[in-house]
Motif scaffolding. Structure first.
Motif, PDB file in Angstrom:
ATOM      1  N   PRO A   3      41.276  49.927  38.906  1.00 37.41           N
ATOM      2  CA  PRO A   3      40.991  49.125  40.094  1.00 37.41           C
ATOM      3  C   PRO A   3      42.155  48.209  40.461  1.00 37.41           C
ATOM      4  CG  PRO A   3      39.747  48.311  38.201  1.00 37.41           C
ATOM      5  CD  PRO A   3      40.465  49.529  37.740  1.00 37.41           C
ATOM      6  N   VAL A   4      42.244  47.898  41.746  1.00 34.37           N
ATOM      7  CA  VAL A   4      43.211  46.885  42.187  1.00 34.37           C
ATOM      8  C   VAL A   4      42.413  45.636  42.525  1.00 34.37           C
ATOM      9  CG1 VAL A   4      44.954  48.467  43.062  1.00 34.37           C
ATOM     10  CG2 VAL A   4      43.067  47.802  44.552  1.00 34.37           C
ATOM     11  N   PRO A   5      42.959  44.451  42.283  1.00 33.85           N
ATOM     12  CA  PRO A   5      42.210  43.242  42.636  1.00 33.85           C
ATOM     13  C   PRO A   5      42.113  43.113  44.150  1.00 33.85           C
ATOM     14  CG  PRO A   5      44.406  42.669  41.901  1.00 33.85           C
ATOM     15  CD  PRO A   5      44.274  44.147  41.719  1.00 33.85           C
ATOM     16  N   VAL A   6      41.137  42.353  44.600  1.00 28.24           N
ATOM     17  CA  VAL A   6      40.816  42.305  46.024  1.00 28.24           C
ATOM     18  C   VAL A   6      40.827  40.853  46.499  1.00 28.24           C
ATOM     19  CG1 VAL A   6      38.765  42.517  47.505  1.00 28.24           C
ATOM     20  CG2 VAL A   6      39.539  44.482  46.161  1.00 28.24           C
ATOM     21  N   ARG A   7      41.263  40.662  47.745  1.00 27.42           N
ATOM     22  CA  ARG A   7      41.116  39.356  48.403  1.00 27.42           C
ATOM     23  C   ARG A   7      40.217  39.602  49.589  1.00 27.42           C
ATOM     24  NH1 ARG A   7      43.947  34.483  48.838  1.00 27.42           N
ATOM     25  NH2 ARG A   7      43.748  33.591  50.920  1.00 27.42           N
ATOM     26  N   TYR A   8      39.030  38.986  49.610  1.00 28.82           N
ATOM     27  CA  TYR A   8      38.023  39.366  50.596  1.00 28.82           C
ATOM     28  C   TYR A   8      37.374  38.143  51.229  1.00 28.82           C
ATOM     29  CZ  TYR A   8      34.360  42.051  52.816  1.00 28.82           C
ATOM     30  OH  TYR A   8      33.538  42.629  53.748  1.00 28.82           O
ATOM     31  N   ARG A   9      37.317  38.162  52.562  1.00 31.73           N
ATOM     32  CA  ARG A   9      36.643  37.097  53.300  1.00 31.73           C
ATOM     33  C   ARG A   9      35.271  37.624  53.716  1.00 31.73           C
ATOM     34  NH1 ARG A   9      38.308  32.542  55.888  1.00 31.73           N
ATOM     35  NH2 ARG A   9      36.810  31.912  57.483  1.00 31.73           N
ATOM     36  N   THR A  10      34.191  36.991  53.277  1.00 32.43           N
ATOM     37  CA  THR A  10      32.859  37.518  53.569  1.00 32.43           C
ATOM     38  C   THR A  10      32.557  37.359  55.059  1.00 32.43           C
ATOM     39  OG1 THR A  10      31.850  35.403  52.967  1.00 32.43           O
ATOM     40  CG2 THR A  10      31.945  37.067  51.254  1.00 32.43           C
ATOM     41  N   PRO A  11      32.080  38.449  55.704  1.00 27.71           N
ATOM     42  CA  PRO A  11      31.824  38.388  57.146  1.00 27.71           C
ATOM     43  C   PRO A  11      30.554  37.624  57.498  1.00 27.71           C
ATOM     44  CG  PRO A  11      31.310  40.591  56.296  1.00 27.71           C
ATOM     45  CD  PRO A  11      31.862  39.798  55.143  1.00 27.71           C
ATOM     46  N   VAL A  12      29.606  37.532  56.555  1.00 29.99           N
ATOM     47  CA  VAL A  12      28.405  36.702  56.751  1.00 29.99           C
ATOM     48  C   VAL A  12      28.226  35.850  55.507  1.00 29.99           C
ATOM     49  CG1 VAL A  12      27.128  38.256  58.298  1.00 29.99           C
ATOM     50  CG2 VAL A  12      26.934  38.573  55.831  1.00 29.99           C
ATOM     51  N   ALA A  13      27.518  34.710  55.666  1.00 32.41           N
ATOM     52  CA  ALA A  13      27.278  33.836  54.516  1.00 32.41           C
ATOM     53  C   ALA A  13      26.323  34.550  53.580  1.00 32.41           C
ATOM     54  CB  ALA A  13      26.685  32.511  54.975  1.00 32.41           C
ATOM     55  N   SER A  14      26.809  35.048  52.448  1.00 33.21           N
ATOM     56  CA  SER A  14      25.950  35.788  51.523  1.00 33.21           C
ATOM     57  C   SER A  14      26.448  35.662  50.090  1.00 33.21           C
ATOM     58  CB  SER A  14      25.900  37.270  51.916  1.00 33.21           C
ATOM     59  OG  SER A  14      25.386  38.032  50.836  1.00 33.21           O
ATOM     60  N   ALA A  15      25.605  35.062  49.260  1.00 33.47           N
ATOM     61  CA  ALA A  15      25.952  34.949  47.839  1.00 33.47           C
ATOM     62  C   ALA A  15      25.928  36.302  47.165  1.00 33.47           C
ATOM     63  CB  ALA A  15      24.972  34.006  47.148  1.00 33.47           C
ATOM     64  N   GLN A  16      25.172  37.241  47.729  1.00 30.68           N
ATOM     65  CA  GLN A  16      25.128  38.573  47.117  1.00 30.68           C
ATOM     66  C   GLN A  16      26.452  39.303  47.318  1.00 30.68           C
ATOM     67  OE1 GLN A  16      21.633  40.481  48.677  1.00 30.68           O
ATOM     68  NE2 GLN A  16      20.245  39.059  47.653  1.00 30.68           N
ATOM     69  N   ILE A  17      27.036  39.191  48.512  1.00 31.02           N
ATOM     70  CA  ILE A  17      28.342  39.822  48.741  1.00 31.02           C
ATOM     71  C   ILE A  17      29.379  39.166  47.823  1.00 31.02           C
ATOM     72  CG2 ILE A  17      30.158  40.323  50.426  1.00 31.02           C
ATOM     73  CD1 ILE A  17      28.064  40.112  52.642  1.00 31.02           C
ATOM     74  N   LYS A  18      29.407  37.832  47.859  1.00 32.59           N
ATOM     75  CA  LYS A  18      30.360  37.101  47.017  1.00 32.59           C
ATOM     76  C   LYS A  18      30.237  37.519  45.554  1.00 32.59           C
ATOM     77  CE  LYS A  18      29.142  32.801  46.125  1.00 32.59           C
ATOM     78  NZ  LYS A  18      28.984  31.346  46.363  1.00 32.59           N
ATOM     79  N   SER A  19      29.001  37.581  45.069  1.00 26.67           N
ATOM     80  CA  SER A  19      28.779  37.860  43.654  1.00 26.67           C
ATOM     81  C   SER A  19      29.147  39.291  43.301  1.00 26.67           C
ATOM     82  CB  SER A  19      27.314  37.605  43.297  1.00 26.67           C
ATOM     83  OG  SER A  19      26.971  36.266  43.613  1.00 26.67           O
ATOM     84  N   ALA A  20      28.851  40.243  44.202  1.00 23.43           N
ATOM     85  CA  ALA A  20      29.198  41.648  43.937  1.00 23.43           C
ATOM     86  C   ALA A  20      30.711  41.784  43.790  1.00 23.43           C
ATOM     87  CB  ALA A  20      28.680  42.538  45.061  1.00 23.43           C
ATOM     88  N   VAL A  21      31.469  41.117  44.660  1.00 19.35           N
ATOM     89  CA  VAL A  21      32.933  41.209  44.606  1.00 19.35           C
ATOM     90  C   VAL A  21      33.447  40.540  43.324  1.00 19.35           C
ATOM     91  CG1 VAL A  21      35.089  40.543  45.743  1.00 19.35           C
ATOM     92  CG2 VAL A  21      33.146  41.354  47.117  1.00 19.35           C
ATOM     93  N   LEU A  22      32.886  39.395  42.969  1.00 17.23           N
ATOM     94  CA  LEU A  22      33.345  38.708  41.750  1.00 17.23           C
ATOM     95  C   LEU A  22      33.033  39.543  40.508  1.00 17.23           C
ATOM     96  CD1 LEU A  22      32.311  35.012  42.532  1.00 17.23           C
ATOM     97  CD2 LEU A  22      34.644  35.961  42.525  1.00 17.23           C
ATOM     98  N   LEU A  23      31.847  40.156  40.465  1.00 13.36           N
ATOM     99  CA  LEU A  23      31.485  40.967  39.293  1.00 13.36           C
ATOM    100  C   LEU A  23      32.393  42.187  39.190  1.00 13.36           C
ATOM    101  CD1 LEU A  23      27.593  40.651  39.476  1.00 13.36           C
ATOM    102  CD2 LEU A  23      29.081  39.719  37.692  1.00 13.36           C
ATOM    103  N   ALA A  24      32.743  42.789  40.330  1.00 11.03           N
ATOM    104  CA  ALA A  24      33.687  43.909  40.313  1.00 11.03           C
ATOM    105  C   ALA A  24      35.060  43.416  39.858  1.00 11.03           C
ATOM    106  CB  ALA A  24      33.771  44.556  41.690  1.00 11.03           C
ATOM    107  N   GLY A  25      35.431  42.212  40.299  1.00  9.41           N
ATOM    108  CA  GLY A  25      36.727  41.638  39.939  1.00  9.41           C
ATOM    109  C   GLY A  25      36.874  41.372  38.455  1.00  9.41           C
ATOM    110  N   LEU A  26      35.751  41.270  37.749  1.00  5.99           N
ATOM    111  CA  LEU A  26      35.820  41.026  36.303  1.00  5.99           C
ATOM    112  C   LEU A  26      36.632  42.096  35.593  1.00  5.99           C
ATOM    113  CD1 LEU A  26      32.223  39.944  35.186  1.00  5.99           C
ATOM    114  CD2 LEU A  26      34.323  38.580  35.049  1.00  5.99           C
ATOM    115  N   ASN A  27      36.497  43.361  36.046  1.00  5.26           N
ATOM    116  CA  ASN A  27      37.210  44.436  35.343  1.00  5.26           C
ATOM    117  C   ASN A  27      38.427  44.935  36.124  1.00  5.26           C
ATOM    118  OD1 ASN A  27      37.480  45.946  32.994  1.00  5.26           O
ATOM    119  ND2 ASN A  27      36.569  47.757  33.959  1.00  5.26           N
ATOM    120  N   ALA A  28      38.941  44.103  37.042  1.00  4.07           N
ATOM    121  CA  ALA A  28      40.192  44.433  37.742  1.00  4.07           C
ATOM    122  C   ALA A  28      41.285  43.534  37.174  1.00  4.07           C
ATOM    123  CB  ALA A  28      40.028  44.196  39.237  1.00  4.07           C
TER     124      ALA A  28
END
Ligand code: S3P
Length: 442
Positions: free
Chosen positions: A163-188
């Motif tokens: 995986p490559v690390p990601v820089r992502y701006r969430t398009p809607v206010a959502s802790a689920q989107i934020k959390s999914a990206v952070l959890l994926a980032g754990l193994n990047a």
């Protein structure tokens, strides 16, 4: 949970005042995260106060399917022997997340950067909800995603080995989107960054830090910038789950609108990213006192004392929406018993929850004699101090719609029936006995 069983209609009617102590269940958001981070850690995580609602039980089952050893030791007490970051194994079968948007979105994130394949499904409600908001940023890490038409479940994710690390701006206010990206980032490798215009619930950040991850949040001109350093070794923890403010909202609301009521709700999380309902209720004139404020398991908690109150309508600002996103259905019930209009602004996200909550509330309130105006992203309830009631309401597989209308029935002039109370088990399995013990007729 498939909800394949028969619908369970329930009826609530006015009786006397509500009195006593309401021990509401553990926080749903924190319960999901404790199981997932426990599964991604090295060693044994011990969880107390876990919500044993169907949503969380489905996440526990999923973590076992990915190779963690998950065991129930007693009521609310669970043990998770984790496999470490990147240690998930390929599940043998399909991962059924039932009714839970949080479960499926966070777990998809947690597995996307591990080279395994998994297929996710859910019930009829979850299968209608948008998933591209999570799979789009996950694809940036390099994984492959196959979804049904419109980015809906069932979804198969082929996780990425490099995986490559990601820089992502969430398009809607959502802790689920934020959390999914952070959890994926754990193994990047390197730093994964999530930028939020509006802050959303921060349980993932708090808990990741607690498990030993290097994660920081800065407020800059761009918004809330959360930076996670990948490939940490997460260390198993003891997690004490505080009681859920979103579940507490139902007995609290009932006590505010049933004359003569006085209840206590101990040990409720007062995380500022979850506090919007309580701020709003106090603005409406609600008699709510926070006693014994303290910190438990990295979260601020307090004991609530709530008394029946004469309430006035207010306008809820759009920038408060994220901190009370699950509480608008019950707020709209309370608003029906207030004097004057309560305006809820910036609530378009309610249309993609377990049901279209603006529509479900507007239709159900009108059927019970309450005037409501709704637009694509707002709802106004015209309170008149009392509510005729007397109607049957459709709950659309949505636990919060079911509980909201049952609370309405406790204070309306005529009984209120919901077509199906079974979804309540997803988040608040003891709702009925708990409300009955306070004196409710339901
Ligand atoms: C949750 C985030 C919110 C909320 C849901 C739980 C979480 O959803 O509605 O009940 O635990 O992260 P969104 O992220 O879609 O706003």
């Amino acid at each position: 949970m498939s909800h394949s069983g028969e619908p369970r209609p329930m009826t609530a009617r006015a009786l006397g005042p509500l009195r006593g102590v309401a021990q509401v269940p553990g926080d749903k958001s924190i319960s999901h995260r404790a199981l997932i981070l426990g599964a991604l850690s090295v060693g044994e995580t011990r969880i107390t106060g876990l919500l044993e609602g169907q949503d969380v039980l489905d996440t526990a089952k999923a973590m076992a399917a990915f190779g963690a050893q998950v065991e129930r030791l007693g009521p609310g007490e669970w043990s998770v022997h984790g496999v470490g970051v990147g240690g998930f194994s390929e599940p043998a079968g399909v991962i059924d997340c039932g009714n839970s948007g949080t479960g499926v979105r966070l777990i998809m994130g947690a597995m996307a950067t591990t080279p395994i394949t998994a297929t996710f499904t859910g019930d009829a409600s979850l299968s209608r909800r948008p998933m591209a908001r999570v799979t789009d940023p996950l694809a940036l890490f390099g994984c492959q995603i196959d979804a049904r038409e419109g980015g809906r479940l069932p979804i198969t994710i082929r996780g990425v080995a490099d995986p490559v690390p990601v820089r992502y701006r969430t398009p809607v206010a959502s802790a689920q989107i934020k959390s999914a990206v952070l959890l994926a980032g754990l193994n990047a490798p390197g730093e994964t960054v999530v930028i939020e215009a509006e802050p959303t619930r921060d349980h993932s950040e708090r808990m990741l830090r607690g498990f030993g991850a290097d994660i920081r949040t800065e407020v800059t001109g761009e918004g809330h910038v959360i930076t996670l350093r990948g490939r940490p070794e997460l260390q198993a923890q003891r997690v004490a789950v505080p009681r859920d403010p979103s579940s507490a909202a139902f007995p609290v609301a009932a006590a505010l609108i049933v004359p003569g009521s006085e209840i206590r709700v101990p040990g409720v999380s007062r995380n500022p990213t979850r506090d919007g309902l309580y701020i709003t209720l106090r603005e409406m004139g609600a008699d709510i006192t926070f006693e014994n404020e303290r910190e438990e398991g990295g979260e601020p908690v307090a004991d609530l004392l709530v008394r029946y109150s004469a309430l006035t309508g207010v306008s809820v600002p759009a920038d408060r929406a994220a901190s009370m996103i699950d509480e608008f259905p019950i707020l709209s019930v309370v608003a029906a018993f207030a004097q004057g209009a309560t305006v809820m602004n910036g609530v378009a996200e309610l249309r993609v929850k377990e049901s279209d909550r603006i529509d479900a509330m507007a239709v159900g309130l009108r059927a019970n004699g309450v005037r409501v105006k709704d637009t694509p992203d707002s709802m106004t309830v015209y309170g008149m101090g009392s509510v005729p009631g007397g109607a049957q309401v459709e709950t659309h597989l949505d636990h919060r719609i079911a509980m909201s209308f049952l609370v309405l029935g406790l204070a309306a002039q005529a009984p209120v029936t919901v077509d199906d109370g079974s979804p309540i088990d997803t988040s608040f399995p003891d709702f009925r006995p708990l409300m009955q013990a306070l004196g409710a007729d339901l």
